[in-house]
Scaffold this motif. Structure first.
Motif, PDB file in Angstrom:
ATOM      1  N   VAL A  37      12.400  -5.649  -1.718  1.00 38.26           N
ATOM      2  CA  VAL A  37      11.770  -5.272  -0.476  1.00 38.26           C
ATOM      3  C   VAL A  37      10.243  -5.574  -0.396  1.00 38.26           C
ATOM      4  O   VAL A  37       9.761  -5.512  -1.597  1.00 38.26           O
ATOM      5  N   ALA A  38       9.775  -6.361   0.741  1.00 34.91           N
ATOM      6  CA  ALA A  38       8.559  -6.624   0.563  1.00 34.91           C
ATOM      7  C   ALA A  38       7.612  -5.385   0.668  1.00 34.91           C
ATOM      8  O   ALA A  38       7.987  -4.254   1.316  1.00 34.91           O
ATOM      9  N   ARG A  39       6.473  -5.370   0.139  1.00 34.99           N
ATOM     10  CA  ARG A  39       5.473  -4.239   0.542  1.00 34.99           C
ATOM     11  C   ARG A  39       3.924  -4.636   0.575  1.00 34.99           C
ATOM     12  O   ARG A  39       3.537  -5.604  -0.103  1.00 34.99           O
ATOM     13  N   GLY A  84       1.720   0.032   1.785  1.00 37.31           N
ATOM     14  CA  GLY A  84       2.685   1.076   1.875  1.00 37.31           C
ATOM     15  C   GLY A  84       2.248   2.222   2.589  1.00 37.31           C
ATOM     16  O   GLY A  84       2.530   3.349   2.715  1.00 37.31           O
ATOM     17  N   THR A  85       1.567   1.974   4.003  1.00 40.37           N
ATOM     18  CA  THR A  85       1.224   2.892   4.758  1.00 40.37           C
ATOM     19  C   THR A  85       2.232   3.039   5.876  1.00 40.37           C
ATOM     20  O   THR A  85       1.901   3.963   6.820  1.00 40.37           O
ATOM     21  N   GLY A  86       3.201   2.229   5.977  1.00 35.45           N
ATOM     22  CA  GLY A  86       4.280   2.612   6.904  1.00 35.45           C
ATOM     23  C   GLY A  86       4.838   3.984   6.980  1.00 35.45           C
ATOM     24  O   GLY A  86       4.853   4.712   5.970  1.00 35.45           O
ATOM     25  N   LEU A  87       5.262   4.441   8.217  1.00 33.14           N
ATOM     26  CA  LEU A  87       5.373   5.857   8.393  1.00 33.14           C
ATOM     27  C   LEU A  87       6.980   5.981   8.732  1.00 33.14           C
ATOM     28  O   LEU A  87       7.411   7.198   9.218  1.00 33.14           O
ATOM     29  N   SER A  88       7.898   4.926   8.640  1.00 31.53           N
ATOM     30  CA  SER A  88       9.248   5.095   8.935  1.00 31.53           C
ATOM     31  C   SER A  88      10.068   4.740   7.695  1.00 31.53           C
ATOM     32  O   SER A  88      11.227   4.516   7.694  1.00 31.53           O
ATOM     33  N   GLY A 142       5.233  -6.865  -4.022  1.00 30.59           N
ATOM     34  CA  GLY A 142       3.870  -6.257  -3.418  1.00 30.59           C
ATOM     35  C   GLY A 142       3.063  -7.308  -3.292  1.00 30.59           C
ATOM     36  O   GLY A 142       2.837  -8.413  -4.059  1.00 30.59           O
ATOM     37  N   LEU A 143       2.691  -7.510  -2.020  1.00 28.99           N
ATOM     38  CA  LEU A 143       1.806  -8.744  -1.414  1.00 28.99           C
ATOM     39  C   LEU A 143       0.454  -8.422  -1.665  1.00 28.99           C
ATOM     40  O   LEU A 143      -0.416  -9.357  -1.024  1.00 28.99           O
ATOM     41  N   ALA A 144      -0.083  -7.286  -2.176  1.00 30.02           N
ATOM     42  CA  ALA A 144      -1.344  -7.009  -2.046  1.00 30.02           C
ATOM     43  C   ALA A 144      -2.263  -8.092  -2.736  1.00 30.02           C
ATOM     44  O   ALA A 144      -3.417  -8.176  -2.342  1.00 30.02           O
ATOM     45  N   SER A 167      -4.259   2.566  13.439  1.00 28.60           N
ATOM     46  CA  SER A 167      -5.294   3.538  13.098  1.00 28.60           C
ATOM     47  C   SER A 167      -5.296   3.543  11.544  1.00 28.60           C
ATOM     48  O   SER A 167      -6.561   3.775  10.908  1.00 28.60           O
ATOM     49  N   SER A 168      -4.439   2.821  10.851  1.00 31.39           N
ATOM     50  CA  SER A 168      -4.477   2.449   9.450  1.00 31.39           C
ATOM     51  C   SER A 168      -5.218   1.100   9.049  1.00 31.39           C
ATOM     52  O   SER A 168      -5.167   0.974   7.934  1.00 31.39           O
ATOM     53  N   GLN A 169      -5.981   0.749  10.112  1.00 35.30           N
ATOM     54  CA  GLN A 169      -6.201  -0.827   9.949  1.00 35.30           C
ATOM     55  C   GLN A 169      -7.321  -0.884   8.646  1.00 35.30           C
ATOM     56  O   GLN A 169      -7.205  -2.271   8.231  1.00 35.30           O
ATOM     57  N   VAL A 172      -6.749  -0.257   5.748  1.00 36.70           N
ATOM     58  CA  VAL A 172      -5.886  -0.299   4.598  1.00 36.70           C
ATOM     59  C   VAL A 172      -4.678  -1.251   4.845  1.00 36.70           C
ATOM     60  O   VAL A 172      -4.055  -1.940   4.023  1.00 36.70           O
ATOM     61  N   CYS A 173      -3.914  -1.065   5.906  1.00 40.17           N
ATOM     62  CA  CYS A 173      -2.670  -1.638   5.951  1.00 40.17           C
ATOM     63  C   CYS A 173      -2.873  -3.227   6.009  1.00 40.17           C
ATOM     64  O   CYS A 173      -3.937  -3.838   6.629  1.00 40.17           O
ATOM     65  N   THR A 174      -1.968  -3.938   5.919  1.00 37.09           N
ATOM     66  CA  THR A 174      -1.803  -5.620   5.856  1.00 37.09           C
ATOM     67  C   THR A 174      -1.398  -6.374   6.931  1.00 37.09           C
ATOM     68  O   THR A 174      -0.655  -5.549   7.748  1.00 37.09           O
ATOM     69  N   ILE A 175      -1.674  -7.431   6.960  1.00 33.04           N
ATOM     70  CA  ILE A 175      -1.341  -8.297   8.103  1.00 33.04           C
ATOM     71  C   ILE A 175       0.272  -8.535   7.902  1.00 33.04           C
ATOM     72  O   ILE A 175       0.950  -8.570   8.991  1.00 33.04           O
ATOM     73  N   ALA A 210       2.914  -4.026  14.595  1.00 29.52           N
ATOM     74  CA  ALA A 210       2.180  -2.931  14.682  1.00 29.52           C
ATOM     75  C   ALA A 210       1.266  -2.903  15.922  1.00 29.52           C
ATOM     76  O   ALA A 210       1.019  -4.020  16.574  1.00 29.52           O
ATOM     77  N   GLY A 211       1.069  -1.674  16.459  1.00 29.79           N
ATOM     78  CA  GLY A 211       0.217  -1.560  17.622  1.00 29.79           C
ATOM     79  C   GLY A 211      -1.260  -0.765  17.144  1.00 29.79           C
ATOM     80  O   GLY A 211      -1.805  -1.170  16.093  1.00 29.79           O
ATOM     81  N   GLY A 212      -1.554  -0.096  18.214  1.00 30.71           N
ATOM     82  CA  GLY A 212      -3.027   0.262  18.239  1.00 30.71           C
ATOM     83  C   GLY A 212      -3.478   0.712  19.383  1.00 30.71           C
ATOM     84  O   GLY A 212      -2.891   0.446  20.482  1.00 30.71           O
ATOM     85  N   ALA A 213      -4.516   1.650  19.435  1.00 27.97           N
ATOM     86  CA  ALA A 213      -5.289   1.970  20.734  1.00 27.97           C
ATOM     87  C   ALA A 213      -5.494   0.863  21.752  1.00 27.97           C
ATOM     88  O   ALA A 213      -5.071   1.258  22.757  1.00 27.97           O
ATOM     89  N   SER A 267      10.701  -7.381  12.691  1.00 34.06           N
ATOM     90  CA  SER A 267      12.089  -7.378  11.689  1.00 34.06           C
ATOM     91  C   SER A 267      12.212  -6.374  10.734  1.00 34.06           C
ATOM     92  O   SER A 267      13.008  -6.396   9.707  1.00 34.06           O
ATOM     93  N   GLU A 268      10.973  -5.934  10.446  1.00 32.23           N
ATOM     94  CA  GLU A 268      10.736  -4.846   9.197  1.00 32.23           C
ATOM     95  C   GLU A 268      11.367  -5.311   7.956  1.00 32.23           C
ATOM     96  O   GLU A 268      11.895  -4.540   7.089  1.00 32.23           O
ATOM     97  N   GLY A 269      11.008  -6.645   7.752  1.00 36.11           N
ATOM     98  CA  GLY A 269      11.105  -7.049   6.254  1.00 36.11           C
ATOM     99  C   GLY A 269      12.428  -7.567   5.939  1.00 36.11           C
ATOM    100  O   GLY A 269      13.049  -7.680   4.757  1.00 36.11           O
ATOM    101  N   THR A 270      13.486  -7.463   6.910  1.00 36.61           N
ATOM    102  CA  THR A 270      14.794  -7.531   6.747  1.00 36.61           C
ATOM    103  C   THR A 270      15.189  -9.016   7.038  1.00 36.61           C
ATOM    104  O   THR A 270      16.492  -9.342   6.715  1.00 36.61           O
ATOM    105  N   LEU A 271      14.200 -10.068   7.331  1.00 32.75           N
ATOM    106  CA  LEU A 271      14.783 -11.567   7.683  1.00 32.75           C
ATOM    107  C   LEU A 271      13.825 -12.361   6.735  1.00 32.75           C
ATOM    108  O   LEU A 271      14.246 -13.497   6.579  1.00 32.75           O
ATOM    109  N   GLY A 272      13.242 -11.653   5.755  1.00 30.78           N
ATOM    110  CA  GLY A 272      12.440 -12.560   4.769  1.00 30.78           C
ATOM    111  C   GLY A 272      10.997 -12.028   4.622  1.00 30.78           C
ATOM    112  O   GLY A 272      10.654 -10.891   4.959  1.00 30.78           O
ATOM    113  N   ILE A 273       9.966 -12.721   4.002  1.00 34.26           N
ATOM    114  CA  ILE A 273       8.832 -12.376   3.567  1.00 34.26           C
ATOM    115  C   ILE A 273       7.688 -13.163   4.261  1.00 34.26           C
ATOM    116  O   ILE A 273       7.847 -14.534   3.788  1.00 34.26           O
TER     117      ILE A 273
END
Ligand SMILES: Cc1cc2nc3c(=O)[nH]c(=O)nc-3n(C[C@H](O)[C@H](O)[C@H](O)COP(=O)(O)OP(=O)(O)OC[C@H]3O[C@@H](n4cnc5c(N)ncnc54)[C@H](O)[C@@H]3O)c2cc1C
Length: 490
Positions: free
Chosen positions: A72-74, A77-81, A94-96, A138-140, A142-145, A153-156, A204-210
């Motif tokens: 699993v790519a990471r 780790g701010t994902g909410l699902s 981990g891609l940090a 809103s997590s911008q 910290v969260c990664t591209i 991802a969306g946002g206001a 695709s939530e990391g299910t098709l590659g990194i």
């Protein structure tokens, strides 16, 4: 969940792929990666790798493919699902440490970055030249591209500027078999011919590659920005105002709504002097000065027509920033009101806002669980937060069931079970409520075209009966929603 110790030969291969400092196997250290922002689900990974280059990601993925090890790519780790939640025995990639801006091309308004660059860093890099990167979760800070791409991802400000998918011109991807490919254009060509592979990959939530590189579109800063706070006695009046603004032909940069609970939490956190009310609208207009001045007058008139009892225009950049800081801190600030909460993410047609908000109020009263609301009202993208106390027996399960009931309500009115947080582990159980079996089967065919071994972030997005629950010491424990009979049996 059982912790699976990885075979020594495989560990040696991983170490040679990413170097000694790029491999984490210490039991305590790998526990850091056992969940994302959705802490209700946890699985300790067998190992964590922290590659620095595409070649290192490729080497790790090849090892996984060879030994049929799930990965699993990471990002941050701010994902909410539960998207970055490890599967049993899996490797977290981990891609940090892949956090470089590779090039900036102002003439063509694009920037090429590695996946571990944070959302805010993109804007920081081009700000002085008068540009910004529009998607703004809103997590911008910290969260990664990489995570933004995986979740679309969306946002206001996505009301006007569009979601992540609108701003990614191309991305380099390590496929689940270890091959490296470019989806879209490496050179930032807009809408290249052929299949829209970025469109398939983004979200695709990391299910098709990194994703290991991305070419992003950057946008010119508008001449002026005006931000209005409008306070209402009822959510119905505020929701009607949102519809009226759009019906009048305006497209604000953002229209956000906060209810009393959210205002209370955000105000305590940042002291933005929000008016205390049942529904607060935050309307932001940007563009040429003359247009914005004319439109803000029209917006104010519509707020008055719908009984806004206070309207306040931010007078300085500092005031505007504070207003946004409170809005963006609202999720985190909720910890001031409850020891635990679940952030949901449903979408409804804008016109259904009054009805759905009223129905949620009834659901809250019936269950005795408080629901706070802070959301992208212009997009109809709700973020109900179900507050609970996990130390009260059964309350967490009731909160989960209530949050799924809210999602089903969203689908019932013609909406969706997620707007921007993804399905991940959390919402697999309600996928069948939204999609028919043949539609899900078609999605699975796409998944398997990329990942026939089912190794890239398995056990996510798609519903299966077993995965709705948990295995504890071998025995299957049904998911609360399944036990209550509200999750579909597939
Ligand atoms: C306080 C708070 C506010 C938030 N507000 C918003 C908001 O306004 N809008 C919004 O859209 N989201 C929001 N989120 C959710 C979250 O921040 C986003 O989903 C974000 O895009 C996740 O990025 P990440 O780097 O943390 O990814 P992670 O959580 O690490 O991973 C998320 C998913 O992306 C996959 N992934 C990560 N990197 C890659 C990669 N390089 N290639 C392929 N797959 C990858 C993971 O496997 C996982 O499935 C918020 C979260 C919090 C905690």
């Amino acid at each position: 969940m059982a912790y699976i110790v990885m075979d020594a030969t495989i560990l040696a291969q991983l170490k040679s792929a990413v170097g000694e400092h790029g491999l984490v196997v210490d039991r305590n250290q790998v526990q850091t990666y056992e969940c994302d922002g959705l802490t209700n689900f946890r699985t300790t990974p067998a190992a964590v790798v922290l590659p620095r280059t595409t070649a290192e990601v490729q080497a790790v993925v090849r090892i996984c493919a060879e030994h049929a090890i799930p990965f699993v790519a990471r990002g941050a780790g701010t994902g909410l699902s539960g998207g970055a939640l490890p599967a049993e025995g899996c490797i977290v990639i981990g891609l940090a440490r892949m956090n470089c801006v590779l090039s900036v091309d102002l003439e063509n308004a694009r920037i090429t970055v590695e996946p571990g660059v944070t959302n805010t860093q993109v804007t920081e890099r081009v700000k002085a030249a008068g540009y910004f990167y529009a998607p703004d979760p809103s997590s911008q800070t910290v969260c990664t591209i990489g995570g933004n791409i995986a979740e679309n991802a969306g946002g206001a400000h996505c009301l006007k500027y569009g979601f992540t998918v609108t701003h990614v011109l191309g991305c380099e991807v390590v496929l689940p078999n270890g091959e490296v490919r470019w989806f879209g254009s490496e050179h930032g060509v807009v809408d290249p011919p052929g299949y829209d592979l970025p469109g398939v990959f983004i979200g695709s939530e990391g299910t098709l590659g990194i994703a290991t590189k991305a070419v992003l579109r950057i946008v010119r800063r508008p001449e002026t920005v005006q931000t209005l706070l409008a306070a209402f006695h009822t959510a119905t009046d505020a929701a009607q105002t949102v519809s009226d603004i759009i019906a009048a032909g305006m497209l604000p940069a953002a229209i956000e709504m906060m209810d009393r609970l959210s205002i209370t939490a955000a105000e305590a956190a940042v002291h933005a002097r929000y008016p205390m009310c049942e529904a607060l609208l935050l309307v932001e207009l940007d563009g040429p000065r003359a247009e914005v001045d004319a439109q803000i007058r029209e917006v104010r008139e519509l707020c008055s027509m719908n009984n806004a009892w206070e309207q306040r225009l931010a007078q300085t950049e500092a005031e505007r920033s504070l207003v946004w800081k409170g809005r963006k801190a609202a999720f985190a600030a909720m910890g001031r009101l409850a020891s635990h909460y679940i952030v949901q993410d449903g979408v409804i047609p804008r016109t259904a806002l009054p009805m759905v908000l009223a129905k949620m109020q009834t659901m809250s009263e019936e269950t005795g669980l408080r629901i706070a609301n802070v959301f992208h009202a212009g997009d109809g993208n709700l973020h109900p937060m179900v507050l609970y106390d996990a130390s009260v027996p059964g309350e967490e399960d009731r909160a989960l069931i209530l949050s799924y009931d809210i999602l089903r309500l969203c689908v019932d009115v013609g909406g969706s079970i997620t707007g921007e947080h993804g399905v991940g582990r959390e919402k697999q159980c309600v996928m069948s409520y939204m999609f028919h079996e043949p539609d899900l089967a078609t999605m699975l065919r796409v998944r398997h075209a990329f990942d026939p071994q089912n190794l890239s972030n398995p056990e996510k997005v798609f519903p299966t009966p077993r995965l709705c629950g948990e295995r504890r010491h071998g025995a299957y424990v049904p998911h609360p929603a399944e036990a209550a009979g509200i999750a579909e049996v597939f």
